[in-house]
Structures are given as structure tokens and as C-alpha cells.
Scaffold this motif. Structure first.
Motif, PDB file in Angstrom:
ATOM      1  N   LYS A 197      -1.272  42.173 -11.474  1.00  0.00           N
ATOM      2  CA  LYS A 197      -1.107  43.699 -12.374  1.00  0.00           C
ATOM      3  C   LYS A 197      -1.575  43.199 -13.264  1.00  0.00           C
ATOM      4  N   VAL A 198      -2.423  45.182 -14.147  1.00  0.00           N
ATOM      5  CA  VAL A 198      -2.822  44.551 -14.804  1.00  0.00           C
ATOM      6  C   VAL A 198      -2.452  45.931 -16.353  1.00  0.00           C
ATOM      7  N   SER A 199      -2.311  45.317 -17.143  1.00  0.00           N
ATOM      8  CA  SER A 199      -2.090  45.863 -18.158  1.00  0.00           C
ATOM      9  C   SER A 199      -3.019  46.142 -19.177  1.00  0.00           C
ATOM     10  N   VAL A 200      -2.699  47.371 -20.134  1.00  0.00           N
ATOM     11  CA  VAL A 200      -3.790  47.355 -20.506  1.00  0.00           C
ATOM     12  C   VAL A 200      -3.386  47.708 -22.535  1.00  0.00           C
ATOM     13  N   LEU A 201      -4.360  47.150 -22.974  1.00  0.00           N
ATOM     14  CA  LEU A 201      -3.527  47.122 -24.831  1.00  0.00           C
ATOM     15  C   LEU A 201      -5.038  48.180 -25.488  1.00  0.00           C
ATOM     16  N   ILE A 202      -4.211  49.373 -25.731  1.00  0.00           N
ATOM     17  CA  ILE A 202      -5.092  49.665 -27.118  1.00  0.00           C
ATOM     18  C   ILE A 202      -4.816  50.264 -28.672  1.00  0.00           C
ATOM     19  N   PRO A 203      -5.579  48.890 -29.482  1.00  0.00           N
ATOM     20  CA  PRO A 203      -4.610  49.026 -30.543  1.00  0.00           C
ATOM     21  C   PRO A 203      -5.532  50.417 -31.539  1.00  0.00           C
ATOM     22  N   ALA A 204      -4.945  50.872 -32.283  1.00  0.00           N
ATOM     23  CA  ALA A 204      -5.670  52.899 -32.978  1.00  0.00           C
ATOM     24  C   ALA A 204      -4.840  52.929 -34.202  1.00  0.00           C
ATOM     25  N   TYR A 205      -6.037  53.231 -34.756  1.00  0.00           N
ATOM     26  CA  TYR A 205      -5.259  54.253 -36.389  1.00  0.00           C
ATOM     27  C   TYR A 205      -6.088  54.827 -36.366  1.00  0.00           C
ATOM     28  N   LYS A 221      -6.009  45.548 -36.970  1.00  0.00           N
ATOM     29  CA  LYS A 221      -6.866  45.149 -35.071  1.00  0.00           C
ATOM     30  C   LYS A 221      -5.560  44.292 -34.939  1.00  0.00           C
ATOM     31  N   GLY A 222      -6.146  42.506 -35.333  1.00  0.00           N
ATOM     32  CA  GLY A 222      -5.395  41.710 -34.501  1.00  0.00           C
ATOM     33  C   GLY A 222      -4.137  42.028 -35.008  1.00  0.00           C
ATOM     34  N   GLY A 223      -3.738  41.769 -35.787  1.00  0.00           N
ATOM     35  CA  GLY A 223      -2.191  42.503 -36.485  1.00  0.00           C
ATOM     36  C   GLY A 223      -1.734  43.115 -35.149  1.00  0.00           C
ATOM     37  N   ALA A 224      -1.954  44.729 -34.916  1.00  0.00           N
ATOM     38  CA  ALA A 224      -1.577  45.445 -34.276  1.00  0.00           C
ATOM     39  C   ALA A 224      -0.908  44.736 -32.537  1.00  0.00           C
ATOM     40  N   LEU A 225      -2.574  44.079 -32.203  1.00  0.00           N
ATOM     41  CA  LEU A 225      -2.363  43.061 -31.027  1.00  0.00           C
ATOM     42  C   LEU A 225      -2.080  42.625 -30.712  1.00  0.00           C
ATOM     43  N   ASN A 226      -1.218  41.479 -31.963  1.00  0.00           N
ATOM     44  CA  ASN A 226      -0.358  40.519 -31.925  1.00  0.00           C
ATOM     45  C   ASN A 226       1.197  41.099 -31.199  1.00  0.00           C
ATOM     46  N   LYS A 227       1.790  43.004 -31.503  1.00  0.00           N
ATOM     47  CA  LYS A 227       2.744  43.375 -31.752  1.00  0.00           C
ATOM     48  C   LYS A 227       2.714  43.831 -30.108  1.00  0.00           C
ATOM     49  N   GLY A 228       1.380  44.517 -29.886  1.00  0.00           N
ATOM     50  CA  GLY A 228       1.343  44.731 -27.979  1.00  0.00           C
ATOM     51  C   GLY A 228       1.022  43.861 -27.408  1.00  0.00           C
ATOM     52  N   ILE A 229       0.573  42.997 -27.309  1.00  0.00           N
ATOM     53  CA  ILE A 229       1.156  41.459 -26.708  1.00  0.00           C
ATOM     54  C   ILE A 229       2.261  41.889 -25.541  1.00  0.00           C
ATOM     55  N   ALA A 230       2.799  41.519 -26.963  1.00  0.00           N
ATOM     56  CA  ALA A 230       4.437  41.075 -26.534  1.00  0.00           C
ATOM     57  C   ALA A 230       5.074  42.139 -25.144  1.00  0.00           C
ATOM     58  N   LEU A 231       4.111  43.608 -24.858  1.00  0.00           N
ATOM     59  CA  LEU A 231       4.687  44.811 -24.326  1.00  0.00           C
ATOM     60  C   LEU A 231       4.334  44.206 -22.866  1.00  0.00           C
ATOM     61  N   ALA A 232       3.009  43.170 -22.451  1.00  0.00           N
ATOM     62  CA  ALA A 232       2.150  43.428 -21.654  1.00  0.00           C
ATOM     63  C   ALA A 232       2.905  42.820 -20.315  1.00  0.00           C
ATOM     64  N   THR A 233       2.507  42.700 -18.860  1.00  0.00           N
ATOM     65  CA  THR A 233       3.332  42.115 -18.432  1.00  0.00           C
ATOM     66  C   THR A 233       2.696  42.114 -17.161  1.00  0.00           C
ATOM     67  N   GLY A 246      -2.449  31.244 -28.214  1.00  0.00           N
ATOM     68  CA  GLY A 246      -1.487  32.066 -29.050  1.00  0.00           C
ATOM     69  C   GLY A 246      -1.752  33.057 -29.459  1.00  0.00           C
ATOM     70  N   ARG A 247      -2.039  33.033 -30.577  1.00  0.00           N
ATOM     71  CA  ARG A 247      -2.234  34.611 -30.950  1.00  0.00           C
ATOM     72  C   ARG A 247      -3.585  35.247 -31.511  1.00  0.00           C
ATOM     73  N   PHE A 248      -3.888  36.455 -31.975  1.00  0.00           N
ATOM     74  CA  PHE A 248      -5.420  37.322 -32.103  1.00  0.00           C
ATOM     75  C   PHE A 248      -5.185  36.203 -33.101  1.00  0.00           C
ATOM     76  N   SER A 249      -6.955  36.428 -34.030  1.00  0.00           N
ATOM     77  CA  SER A 249      -7.297  36.633 -35.364  1.00  0.00           C
ATOM     78  C   SER A 249      -6.768  37.614 -35.800  1.00  0.00           C
ATOM     79  N   SER A 250      -6.864  38.056 -37.500  1.00  0.00           N
ATOM     80  CA  SER A 250      -6.136  39.036 -38.433  1.00  0.00           C
ATOM     81  C   SER A 250      -7.441  39.753 -37.796  1.00  0.00           C
ATOM     82  N   GLY A 251      -7.314  41.471 -38.410  1.00  0.00           N
ATOM     83  CA  GLY A 251      -8.388  42.005 -39.220  1.00  0.00           C
ATOM     84  C   GLY A 251      -9.864  42.166 -38.192  1.00  0.00           C
ATOM     85  N   TYR A 252     -11.200  42.369 -38.299  1.00  0.00           N
ATOM     86  CA  TYR A 252     -12.176  42.947 -37.332  1.00  0.00           C
ATOM     87  C   TYR A 252     -12.458  41.036 -36.786  1.00  0.00           C
TER      88      TYR A 252
END
Length: 224
Positions: free
Chosen positions: A4-12, A65-77, A161-167
Motif C-alpha cells: 500500500k502506498v501513501s502520499v503526504l503533501i505538506p502545503a502552505y 515543513k517538518g512539523g507538518a509532516l510529523n502531524k501528517g505521518i500519523a494519518l498514513a497507513t 521516529g520524527r522528522f527534523s523541523s523546518g527546512y
């Protein structure tokens, strides 16, 4: 068994490109779910992402960006997780070139290597810092150390574990994965994105990048 493939797109504030980006990803046969993490945009990024068929997580505060990905990764299955920037538009379809080597077991993480930029941006200071830092800390020679277009296994996500913050997210990700012995593969893609030029906005953006990457490298150097 099919992966199964999940795609995460952080966007501002990506209203200009997000519909095309999501629509292109949705057409990839191997992709099962698409999540847009709207990092407290002030435009209609969320609405357009939903219209294109993405599941959207709208953050009330900007996390970077990193913080957004950390929020989103919990949704991906998915068994495979792909990361894409919101501004790649129709060329997001090229992410399939990143997904397939991971599905096929040829790499634990793939990184997109873009064609040469069409207009002059910075002077290569951030890219040089990232490239030299990665080489110092891992021994890897990277052509695209800052590329945000990537695909990786679920196992890799668990390991870091977690993504680094920011850029600094991409540089930190590469270093952490390489240090754990996972295989990284750069892949040529015919992708484009909204390039920053040699104007005030562009220099401010690259200044932030430089600071964030410096912090990530300093932290990894101490942990060495």
C-alpha cells in the motif's frame, strides 16, 4: 502481497499549484491514499486539495515543513510513504519513478534528482552546505541533498521516529537513514517546481534554509 502506498503533501499557501499536484498523484495506479497537510494557509489551499480528491489535515498554527509532516505521518497507513511538495503541479506524476524502486525492494528511500533549473536562483551556498554536511557525517555523495520529493518504506519512518523541523527536514532525514544502514537511491525525474529567484523573497527563503540546515547538521555532529 501488494504494498500500500501513501502520499503526504505538506502545503502552505499553495493554492496556485495544489489542485494540479493532487490530481496528478491521484492518477498514479500504485497510490492508495493522498494526504495534504495544510500548514495554516491563509488562502484556499485546503478547499482546492479536497476538490482534487485529497484527504486534508488543516493545522490551525504554522508548524513548518517538518512539523507538518510529523502531524501528517500519523494519518498514513501505507507500507510505502512518499513525500511531495505542493508546488510540483502536473509533474507530480513523476513521483511514480520514486515509488517503484521502493516497492520493488531496490531501495529503502529514493530521492528525486531534478533537471537543471531554468532560471538563476541562489549561489549554491545552502546546497553546498547540505552536500558537504551529509558527506562529512555519512560518507555519501549526494547530487540532490535538498530535494523534498522522496519515497521510503514504513520501516524507515519507524526507525527515524520524527522528522527534523523546518527546512532542515530533508538533510536530517538523509543523515539519519544513512547512519542506520538503509539504502538510499537518487532517481532522475522530469519534475518542476516554483523556483525562487535572485530577489529579496528568494534570498530570505534561502537564508532561512541555510540556518535550518546548519542547525540540523550541528545537532547531528554533536550526536556523532
Amino acid at each position: 502481497m501488494r504494498k500500500k502506498v501513501s502520499v503526504l503533501i505538506p502545503a502552505y499557501n499553495e493554492a496556485k499549484y495544489i489542485f494540479q499536484t493532487v490530481a496528478a498523484v491521484k492518477k498514479i495506479p500504485e497510490v492508495d491514499e493522498v494526504f495534504v497537510i495544510d500548514d495554516a494557509s491563509t488562502d484556499n489551499t485546503s478547499e482546492l486539495a479536497k476538490k482534487a480528491g485529497a484527504e486534508v489535515l488543516t493545522l490551525r498554527e504554522n508548524h513548518g515543513k517538518g512539523g507538518a509532516l510529523n502531524k501528517g505521518i500519523a494519518l498514513a497507513t501505507g507500507d510505502v510513504i512518499a513525500l511531495i511538495d505542493g508546488d510540483v503541479g502536473e509533474t507530480a506524476s513523476e513521483v511514480r519513478k520514486l515509488i517503484m524502486p521502493v516497492i520493488e525492494g531496490k531501495a529503502d528511500m529514493t530521492i528525486a534528482r531534478f533537471p537543471k533549473a531554468k532560471k538563476k536562483g541562489g549561489f549554491g551556498l545552502v546546497k553546498g552546505l547540505a552536500r558537504n554536511g551529509i558527506k562529512l557525517l555519512t560518507g555519501l555523495e549526494m547530487a540532490a541533498p535538498l530535494s523534498g520529493q522522496r519515497a521510503m518504506t514504513r520501516e524507515v519512518i519507524r526507525a527515524i521516529g520524527r522528522f527534523s523541523s523546518g527546512y532542515g527536514v530533508e538533510v536530517g532525514l538523509t543523515i539519519d537513514i544513512a547512519r542506520k544502514g538503509y539504502k538510499i537511491l537518487e532517481v532522475d525525474v522530469n519534475m518542476t517546481h516554483a523556483e525562487t529567484g535572485r530577489d529579496l523573497r528568494g534570498f530570505i527563503h534561502r537564508g532561512k534554509q541555510f540556518m535550518h540546515v546548519s542547525k540540523v547538521l550541528a545537532r547531528r555532529l554533536i550526536m556523532r
